[in-house]
Design a protein around this motif. Structure first.
Motif, mmCIF file in Angstrom:
data_model
loop_
_atom_site.group_PDB
_atom_site.id
_atom_site.type_symbol
_atom_site.label_atom_id
_atom_site.label_comp_id
_atom_site.label_asym_id
_atom_site.label_seq_id
_atom_site.Cartn_x
_atom_site.Cartn_y
_atom_site.Cartn_z
ATOM 1 N N THR A 102 31.953 36.710 48.977
ATOM 2 C CA THR A 102 31.007 37.025 47.919
ATOM 3 C C THR A 102 30.904 35.842 46.981
ATOM 4 O O THR A 102 31.922 35.365 46.475
ATOM 5 C CB THR A 102 31.479 38.264 47.130
ATOM 6 O OG1 THR A 102 31.610 39.357 48.041
ATOM 7 C CG2 THR A 102 30.473 38.624 46.051
ATOM 8 N N ALA A 136 30.854 34.981 44.011
ATOM 9 C CA ALA A 136 31.098 35.375 42.629
ATOM 10 C C ALA A 136 32.365 34.715 42.136
ATOM 11 O O ALA A 136 33.300 34.483 42.882
ATOM 12 C CB ALA A 136 31.217 36.889 42.525
ATOM 13 N N ILE A 137 32.366 34.385 40.872
ATOM 14 C CA ILE A 137 33.555 33.855 40.231
ATOM 15 C C ILE A 137 34.082 34.972 39.359
ATOM 16 O O ILE A 137 33.435 35.385 38.402
ATOM 17 C CB ILE A 137 33.217 32.622 39.391
ATOM 18 C CG1 ILE A 137 32.607 31.552 40.303
ATOM 19 C CG2 ILE A 137 34.463 32.079 38.700
ATOM 20 C CD1 ILE A 137 31.947 30.431 39.547
ATOM 21 N N VAL A 138 35.229 35.544 39.716
ATOM 22 C CA VAL A 138 35.724 36.731 39.025
ATOM 23 C C VAL A 138 36.698 36.331 37.938
ATOM 24 O O VAL A 138 37.667 35.625 38.168
ATOM 25 C CB VAL A 138 36.409 37.696 40.018
ATOM 26 C CG1 VAL A 138 36.961 38.902 39.281
ATOM 27 C CG2 VAL A 138 35.423 38.136 41.082
ATOM 28 N N TYR A 149 28.007 40.169 35.341
ATOM 29 C CA TYR A 149 28.083 41.523 35.867
ATOM 30 C C TYR A 149 29.407 42.154 35.456
ATOM 31 O O TYR A 149 30.366 41.444 35.123
ATOM 32 C CB TYR A 149 27.995 41.526 37.401
ATOM 33 C CG TYR A 149 26.686 40.997 37.951
ATOM 34 C CD1 TYR A 149 25.681 41.871 38.350
ATOM 35 C CD2 TYR A 149 26.455 39.628 38.074
ATOM 36 C CE1 TYR A 149 24.476 41.387 38.862
ATOM 37 C CE2 TYR A 149 25.259 39.141 38.568
ATOM 38 C CZ TYR A 149 24.275 40.020 38.968
ATOM 39 O OH TYR A 149 23.084 39.539 39.462
ATOM 40 N N SER A 165 32.033 44.437 37.286
ATOM 41 C CA SER A 165 32.370 44.961 38.612
ATOM 42 C C SER A 165 33.516 45.957 38.545
ATOM 43 O O SER A 165 34.452 45.793 37.752
ATOM 44 C CB SER A 165 32.765 43.814 39.544
ATOM 45 O OG SER A 165 31.707 42.901 39.701
ATOM 46 N N GLN A 222 36.930 47.566 39.658
ATOM 47 C CA GLN A 222 38.139 46.995 40.247
ATOM 48 C C GLN A 222 38.460 47.592 41.608
ATOM 49 O O GLN A 222 39.162 46.965 42.403
ATOM 50 C CB GLN A 222 39.326 47.196 39.299
ATOM 51 C CG GLN A 222 39.289 46.313 38.074
ATOM 52 C CD GLN A 222 40.546 46.441 37.246
ATOM 53 O OE1 GLN A 222 41.325 47.382 37.402
ATOM 54 N NE2 GLN A 222 40.752 45.506 36.347
ATOM 55 N N GLN A 257 23.084 43.329 36.472
ATOM 56 C CA GLN A 257 23.317 42.150 35.639
ATOM 57 C C GLN A 257 23.047 42.492 34.174
ATOM 58 O O GLN A 257 22.274 43.396 33.868
ATOM 59 C CB GLN A 257 22.383 41.023 36.079
ATOM 60 C CG GLN A 257 22.531 39.719 35.310
ATOM 61 C CD GLN A 257 21.534 38.670 35.768
ATOM 62 O OE1 GLN A 257 20.792 38.873 36.735
ATOM 63 N NE2 GLN A 257 21.492 37.546 35.082
ATOM 64 N N CYS A 288 37.333 47.790 34.761
ATOM 65 C CA CYS A 288 36.308 46.872 35.266
ATOM 66 C C CYS A 288 36.726 45.425 35.037
ATOM 67 O O CYS A 288 37.570 45.144 34.193
ATOM 68 C CB CYS A 288 34.977 47.125 34.554
ATOM 69 S SG CYS A 288 34.364 48.808 34.665
ATOM 70 N N ASP A 289 36.132 44.537 35.805
ATOM 71 C CA ASP A 289 36.298 43.096 35.636
ATOM 72 C C ASP A 289 34.932 42.464 35.397
ATOM 73 O O ASP A 289 33.926 42.917 35.952
ATOM 74 C CB ASP A 289 36.895 42.431 36.882
ATOM 75 C CG ASP A 289 38.368 42.742 37.066
ATOM 76 O OD1 ASP A 289 39.058 42.971 36.057
ATOM 77 O OD2 ASP A 289 38.815 42.756 38.230
ATOM 78 N N SER A 315 32.436 39.700 36.335
ATOM 79 C CA SER A 315 32.203 38.753 37.426
ATOM 80 C C SER A 315 30.995 37.905 37.074
ATOM 81 O O SER A 315 30.033 38.382 36.455
ATOM 82 C CB SER A 315 31.999 39.460 38.770
ATOM 83 O OG SER A 315 30.851 40.271 38.748
ATOM 84 N N ARG A 334 28.227 35.323 38.749
ATOM 85 C CA ARG A 334 27.663 34.938 40.037
ATOM 86 C C ARG A 334 26.641 33.817 39.868
ATOM 87 O O ARG A 334 25.808 33.847 38.969
ATOM 88 C CB ARG A 334 26.987 36.144 40.694
ATOM 89 C CG ARG A 334 27.923 37.326 40.869
ATOM 90 C CD ARG A 334 27.227 38.510 41.462
ATOM 91 N NE ARG A 334 28.125 39.656 41.548
ATOM 92 C CZ ARG A 334 27.783 40.843 42.031
ATOM 93 N NH1 ARG A 334 26.539 41.031 42.481
ATOM 94 N NH2 ARG A 334 28.663 41.830 42.065
#
Length: 199
Positions: A3, A5-7, A49, A51, A53, A83, A109-110, A112, A114
């Motif tokens: 994915t 994405a940078i989490v 975003y 996301s 967990q 978003q 939640c985290d 993220s 993208r």
């Protein structure tokens, strides 16, 4: 597939049964928006975003505000695809603003982040898509910093998904364009699409 994405592992505690307010520092978001501004890219951008967990998609954001010392100084705009948009304002950063998000469910939640781009419906040349691909690679390097930028993997191409629910790309939910395919000199007729890097 990985994915794109940078989490950021920011665990957000949940306390309510319905919507709850999750508060985050604005400065972290501002830093990333400033990175995009300094990169001087035209189409590539960073999308924020929230996301889940447990890996089951995105947390639903009902609304949000940007606040300084309890006073509302800006609005957060949640978009239908998950978003959320924030104002880009240096003064909010200097004033130590916070972002308060009203989240529908009490799961953890985290945040993220993208790398993405959006294109309206119409004909798009592969040359334009190559430019977007190159801009995404620039953002990957900028996000990685130094010396991390020297270890950023090369992109394999682009992923395209319809921006509107229910649409498809040549009958598929997602279109993958490799670097070899992007090298051609032709155009594609597309609905509105959201683009992400293929890593």
């Amino acid at each position: 597939m990985k994915t794109p994405a940078i989490v950021m592992l920011l665990a957000l505690a949940s306390t309510g049964a319905q919507a709850e307010s999750l508060t985050l520092g604005y400065s972290g978001f501002y830093k990333h928006m400033e990175t995009v501004a300094k990169a001087r890219v035209e189409r590539a951008e960073l999308g924020f975003y929230l996301s889940r967990q447990d890996g089951q998609g995105l947390c639903h954001i009902e609304s949000g505000t940007v606040q300084v010392a309890g006073a509302i100084r800006g609005e957060v705009e949640p978009l239908p695809h998950g978003q959320f948009l924030l104002p880009f304002d240096k003064q909010l950063d200097l004033d130590k603003a916070v972002v308060a998000l009203e989240v529908e469910r009490p799961q953890r939640c985290d945040i993220s982040i993208r790398i993405q781009a959006e294109l309206p419906a119409g004909d798009v040349s592969l040359a334009e898509l190559r430019q977007i691909r190159d801009e995404m690679h620039v953002l990957l390097q900028k996000m990685a910093g130094w010396p991390g930028k020297y270890f950023v993997p090369e992109l394999k191409g682009l992923h395209l998904t319809p921006a509107e629910p229910g649409q498809s790309l040549n009958g598929e939910a997602r279109l993958e364009l490799s670097d070899q395919q992007l090298a051609a000199e032709r155009s594609l007729a597309l609905p509105a699409v959201r683009i992400s890097p293929w890593l």
